[in-house]
Write an enzyme that holds these catalytic residues in place. Structure first.
Site, mmCIF file in Angstrom:
data_model
loop_
_atom_site.group_PDB
_atom_site.id
_atom_site.type_symbol
_atom_site.label_atom_id
_atom_site.label_comp_id
_atom_site.label_asym_id
_atom_site.label_seq_id
_atom_site.Cartn_x
_atom_site.Cartn_y
_atom_site.Cartn_z
ATOM 1 N N SER A 412 0.818 -1.213 0.000
ATOM 2 C CA SER A 412 0.000 0.000 0.000
ATOM 3 C C SER A 412 0.847 1.255 0.000
ATOM 4 O O SER A 412 0.333 2.326 -0.277
ATOM 5 C CB SER A 412 -0.932 0.061 1.206
ATOM 6 N N HIS A 433 -2.370 -2.645 -6.610
ATOM 7 C CA HIS A 433 -2.808 -2.330 -5.248
ATOM 8 C C HIS A 433 -4.327 -2.434 -5.150
ATOM 9 O O HIS A 433 -5.042 -1.593 -5.686
ATOM 10 C CB HIS A 433 -2.311 -0.911 -4.898
ATOM 11 N N GLU A 445 -5.300 0.177 -8.034
ATOM 12 C CA GLU A 445 -4.265 1.155 -8.363
ATOM 13 C C GLU A 445 -3.116 0.383 -8.993
ATOM 14 O O GLU A 445 -2.559 -0.512 -8.348
ATOM 15 C CB GLU A 445 -3.793 1.820 -7.061
ATOM 16 N N ASN A 483 -3.296 6.528 -0.910
ATOM 17 C CA ASN A 483 -2.835 6.564 0.479
ATOM 18 C C ASN A 483 -1.952 7.775 0.754
ATOM 19 O O ASN A 483 -1.878 8.239 1.882
ATOM 20 C CB ASN A 483 -2.114 5.267 0.843
HETATM 21 N N1 LIG Z 1 -5.351 -4.724 4.894
HETATM 22 C C1 LIG Z 1 -5.571 -3.743 4.058
HETATM 23 O O1 LIG Z 1 -6.555 -2.996 4.195
HETATM 24 C C2 LIG Z 1 -4.666 -3.528 2.890
HETATM 25 C C3 LIG Z 1 -5.123 -2.792 1.793
HETATM 26 C C4 LIG Z 1 -4.307 -2.652 0.677
HETATM 27 C C5 LIG Z 1 -3.044 -3.211 0.685
HETATM 28 N N2 LIG Z 1 -2.596 -3.890 1.766
HETATM 29 C C6 LIG Z 1 -1.263 -4.482 1.687
HETATM 30 O O2 LIG Z 1 -1.394 -5.848 1.367
HETATM 31 C C7 LIG Z 1 -0.352 -6.602 1.955
HETATM 32 C C8 LIG Z 1 -0.950 -7.694 2.816
HETATM 33 O O3 LIG Z 1 -1.741 -7.098 3.814
HETATM 34 P P1 LIG Z 1 -2.817 -7.925 4.646
HETATM 35 O O4 LIG Z 1 -3.659 -6.934 5.329
HETATM 36 O O5 LIG Z 1 -3.423 -8.956 3.781
HETATM 37 O O6 LIG Z 1 -1.880 -8.635 5.723
HETATM 38 P P2 LIG Z 1 -2.203 -9.948 6.565
HETATM 39 O O7 LIG Z 1 -1.330 -9.872 7.746
HETATM 40 O O8 LIG Z 1 -3.656 -10.129 6.748
HETATM 41 O O9 LIG Z 1 -1.715 -11.122 5.608
HETATM 42 C C9 LIG Z 1 -0.387 -11.344 5.239
HETATM 43 C C10 LIG Z 1 -0.217 -12.832 5.058
HETATM 44 O O10 LIG Z 1 0.999 -13.075 4.378
HETATM 45 C C11 LIG Z 1 1.533 -14.269 4.882
HETATM 46 N N3 LIG Z 1 2.967 -14.307 4.580
HETATM 47 C C12 LIG Z 1 3.970 -13.612 5.136
HETATM 48 N N4 LIG Z 1 5.157 -13.959 4.553
HETATM 49 C C13 LIG Z 1 4.883 -14.871 3.614
HETATM 50 C C14 LIG Z 1 5.659 -15.622 2.688
HETATM 51 N N5 LIG Z 1 6.978 -15.474 2.638
HETATM 52 N N6 LIG Z 1 5.037 -16.482 1.880
HETATM 53 C C15 LIG Z 1 3.705 -16.639 1.945
HETATM 54 N N7 LIG Z 1 2.933 -15.981 2.799
HETATM 55 C C16 LIG Z 1 3.487 -15.102 3.625
HETATM 56 C C17 LIG Z 1 1.216 -14.226 6.356
HETATM 57 O O11 LIG Z 1 1.250 -15.520 6.943
HETATM 58 C C18 LIG Z 1 -0.165 -13.602 6.365
HETATM 59 O O12 LIG Z 1 -1.169 -14.590 6.364
HETATM 60 C C19 LIG Z 1 0.500 -5.595 2.712
HETATM 61 O O13 LIG Z 1 1.548 -5.182 1.889
HETATM 62 C C20 LIG Z 1 -0.467 -4.453 2.968
HETATM 63 O O14 LIG Z 1 0.177 -3.216 3.131
HETATM 64 C C21 LIG Z 1 -3.381 -4.084 2.863
#
Ligand SMILES: NC(=O)c1ccc[n+]([C@@H]2O[C@H](COP(=O)([O-])OP(=O)(O)OC[C@H]3O[C@@H](n4cnc5c(N)ncnc54)[C@H](O)[C@@H]3O)[C@@H](O)[C@H]2O)c1
Length: 706
Positions: A412, A433, A445, A483
């Site tokens: 993000s 994104h 995005e 963002n």
């Molecule tokens: N949550 C939001 O609202 C949101 C919105 C847009 C973007 N993002 C971005 O998306 C990404 C993920 O966010 P999220 O909220 O889903 O996080 P999350 O913590 O819910 O999920 C991340 C997952 O990735 C897994 N993981 C970590 N390392 C790994 C690897 N090496 N191989 C496989 N799996 C692995 C973890 O076990 C976890 O289940 C981040 O970069 C975040 O900034 C989040």
């Protein structure tokens, strides 16, 4: 120019064909062409009945929306279609409207002026004008209740949703569904009704009387609830009600009056801006049509968390097989369980069949290793928001992904170029994104790194469309378009609390302005811990001496992460209903007094101005820096990704409607009070004001050749 309307004859049936690609819109020349052909057919003694049909894939899908803009700007006078439709209705020979594809808006109004309507099995009819902030303006609100009955007409005109062929026949909007060869079926139908005296829709009054007042009251209540702040749905209801009180011609006059009111409203201008904006964002200068995007046949997603699961669902929904990789079996099980649960809810609501759900689940392959990644055309990384981790993952992907595969990240905020530097193929690295919940939110995005190839951009944009998203191209900077801009918006929301506004006042003021949720409610939904983690990672980027919000970290230290912990800015009950939390109010007061911040009464207007102009000012910088291509890209980002009301047109369009000199003056006031680090007006904003221009003008300049 090719002929817009053609006339042919098959024995005793005249066939009038509208040929105005792509959607047979009612552009200037089309009604005139139909009328001329009709007169010719009526005069031809060999003709006993007339069929009107669209060439290509549809009947008339609607008015030519560009024309609305021209009418509002005074470039073209408004020509009413009413006399033209009376000519059709008064034809002494039966006119059969043969509808395949869509008869929307003006298209349905034309169709209802005919004496019969036959539909192809997949055809749809509707009056979607409210989605552009207007109402039907050519008798639609008067003829539809005569065919479909008042309650259904109210629903169709006020909500704008389409009706399928089977339902249209059941409701009385159409007479028959024609299976097989459509034109031949329509001609056969016309031949069967030839010689019968044509019945005019405007004279069919049997469905109008006896509608209880409560029906209109309920429709208004529903419209107020669903389309908060919108005038058009209420105007549509008024117009349909007029059909029950006035004769047809007086009803049409009332409709015209209401139509004009809506057409010249800011709301309609905003919604028409959004309609064209959605299409404009797909145009990327410098990427010519020659760049042929290859098709994504297989995908893989890293991480089955909040985002990874939703992203994988998008691929499965589009019929693309997708591997989902996690680090531990339990995380994988949890992720897949949530996906299954989401689909099951949709099945329970009757919006997806069990078979379709099974098919989609079968497209998902859970994995703990990179097995199968060598076949993926795109890999989307959605692991934790941590640069070191993302670089490690990209270095691994570089080894396992096939040459030519796209390596995408869902980050993000993080630097795409730094992530790409972990690979030997930075041209193939791009940001895709998604917004949370990724299976629901329409924005994608697409983030361009400095090395990302034009082909990869083209593929990512096309992929967005295939996944049912609106894709907007962003440049690479902290937070990209959305963002980056939202940071000062949230910042101001929190400063307002410290200066004396309540959590509820901040949320409610912005909700009433037109945001889907107030900023602190969004914070609580997303989880306060997410921002906390980002702030910790970026603590070194803070400028000394510049004010930062003081309360949110204190909430996090107390384990108040928002809805997920039942407490954040507000308290939440087991149904996630919010209520105010006196502990938070006391904490805010304590912290702000300790910091020597003066507390005072704050008006709702100040809340809106501070938060929304913070978006606008940063938006202007985003434009200056070339992070967004056009102001409309920012507007679309905010409408589809951040719940900004479409009827406001997005932050930049909203600023235009307020008037940029007024916006600048207010920003300068804030600058005086809160300092230039937070509120120095963006140079582009100052420049546009000096030139007497708007953000819309800025976009036009961008579109101009050279
Ligand atoms: N949550 C939001 O609202 C949101 C919105 C847009 C973007 N993002 C971005 O998306 C990404 C993920 O966010 P999220 O909220 O889903 O996080 P999350 O913590 O819910 O999920 C991340 C997952 O990735 C897994 N993981 C970590 N390392 C790994 C690897 N090496 N191989 C496989 N799996 C692995 C973890 O076990 C976890 O289940 C981040 O970069 C975040 O900034 C989040």
């Amino acid at each position: 120019m090719a002929e817009l309307v053609r006339l042919a004859r098959q024995d005793d049936v005249a066939v009038i064909t509208i040929d105005n690609p792509p959607v047979n819109a009612l552009s200037p020349g089309v009604p005139e062409g139909i009328e001329a052909a009709l007169k010719q057919a009526v005069a031809d003694t060999r003709v006993r009945a007339i069929v009107l049909i669209g060439a290509g894939s549809t009947f008339i899908a609607g008015a030519d929306i560009r024309e609305f803009g021209k009418i509002v700007s005074g470039e073209r006078p408004r020509l009413t279609l009413l006399p033209f439709l009376l000519t059709i209705e008064d034809s002494p020979k039966p006119v059969v409207m043969a509808i395949h594809g869509q008869a929307f808006g003006g298209g349905l109004e034309v169709a209802m002026a005919g004496h019969y309507r036959v539909l192809a099995p997949k055809a749809q009819v509707g009056q979607p004008e409210v989605k552009l902030g207007i109402i039907p303006g050519a008798g639609g609100t008067q003829r539809l209740p005569r065919l479909a009955g008042v309650p259904k007409a109210l629903e169709m005109c006020a909500a704008g949703d389409p009706v399928k062929a089977q339902d249209a026949v059941a409701l009385g909007i159409a007479d028959k569904i024609v299976e097989g060869d459509f034109l031949a079926g329509a001609i056969a139908f016309a031949r069967a009704v030839a010689g019968k005296p044509p019945s005019k829709t405007r004279e069919r009054d049997e469905k109008l009387p006896g509608v209880p007042a409560a029906v209109f009251a309920a429709a208004r209540e529903q419209a107020r609830k669903q389309a908060r702040g919108l005038r058009a749905p209420l105007a549509a209801i008024d117009a349909v009600e007029a059909a029950t009180k006035l004769d047809f011609f007086a009803g049409c006059e009332e409709e015209a009056r209401l139509f004009n009111q809506c057409l010249f409203s800011t709301e309609a201008r905003a919604m028409i801006h959004v309609f064209f904006g959605e299409r404009a964002v797909a145009k990327i200068p410098g990427i010519s049509k020659e760049v042929k995007p290859f098709e994504i046949r297989r995908a893989a997603v890293i991480g089955a968390g909040t985002m990874g699961g939703g992203i994988a669902m998008n691929y499965a929904n589009a019929g693309i097989p997708v591997i989902v990789k996690e680090t531990k079996q339990e995380a994988l099980d949890r992720g897949l369980g949530i996906i299954r649960g989401n689909y099951a809810k949709t099945v329970a609501k009757g919006k997806l069949s069990q078979a379709a759900m099974d098919q989609r689940m079968a497209l998902l392959t859970p994995r703990l290793t990179y097995d199968g990644f060598e076949q993926a055309d795109i890999v989307v990384e959605a692991a934790f928001e941590n640069m070191a981790l993302k670089k490690r993952i990209f270095a691994e992907l570089d080894k396992v992904a096939k040459p030519g595969a796209i390596l995408a990240t869902n980050t993000s905020t993080l630097d795409i170029d730094e992530i790409a530097s972990a690979t030997s193929r930075p041209t193939m690295v791009v940001g895709t994104h998604f917004f949370s919940p990724a299976n629901v939110m329409k924005l994608l995005e697409v983030v361009r790194g400095k090395a990302t190839s034009p082909a990869v951009i083209a593929i990512a944009m096309a992929l967005g469309k295939r996944l049912g998203k609106v894709a907007v191209l962003a440049g690479n900077c902290h937070g990209f378009i959305g963002n980056r801009m939202v940071a000062p918006y949230f910042r101001e929301a929190q400063f307002l609390l410290e200066e004396g506004a309540s959590v509820e006042a901040v949320n409610q003021s912005l909700y009433e302005f037109g945001m889907a949720m107030g900023p602190l409610a969004v914070d609580d939904l997303a989880g306060l811990d997410i921002g906390w983690a980002i702030r910790k990672e970026r603590a070194t980027h803070l400028k000394p001496g510049v004010r930062v919000p003081l309360v949110v970290d204190k909430l996090c230290e107390q384990g108040r992460f928002g809805q997920k912990t039942g407490r954040g800015w507000s308290k939440y009950d087991e149904n996630r209903r919010a209520s105010s939390d006196p502990e938070v109010a006391a904490l805010i007061e304590r912290v702000s007094r300790a910091a020597g911040i003066e507390r005072r009464e704050i008006s709702n207007q100040e809340i809106v101005d501070r938060c929304v102009y913070a978006l606008v000012n940063e938006g202007a910088r985003v434009l200056e820096d070339g992070i967004a291509l056009r102001a409309v890209d920012i507007d679309i980002t905010y409408i589809y990704g951040y719940g900004f009301a479409a009827w406001r047109g997005g932050p930049m369009f909203y600023a235009d409607t307020v008037g940029l000199p007024k916006v600048l003056a207010r920003i300068e006031e804030f600058e005086k009070k809160h300092g230039k680090d937070l509120w120095a007006p963006a140079p582009l904003l100052k420049q546009l004001v000096a030139e007497g221009k708007t953000f819309k003008d800025f976009d036009k300049r961008k579109e101009a050749p050279g």
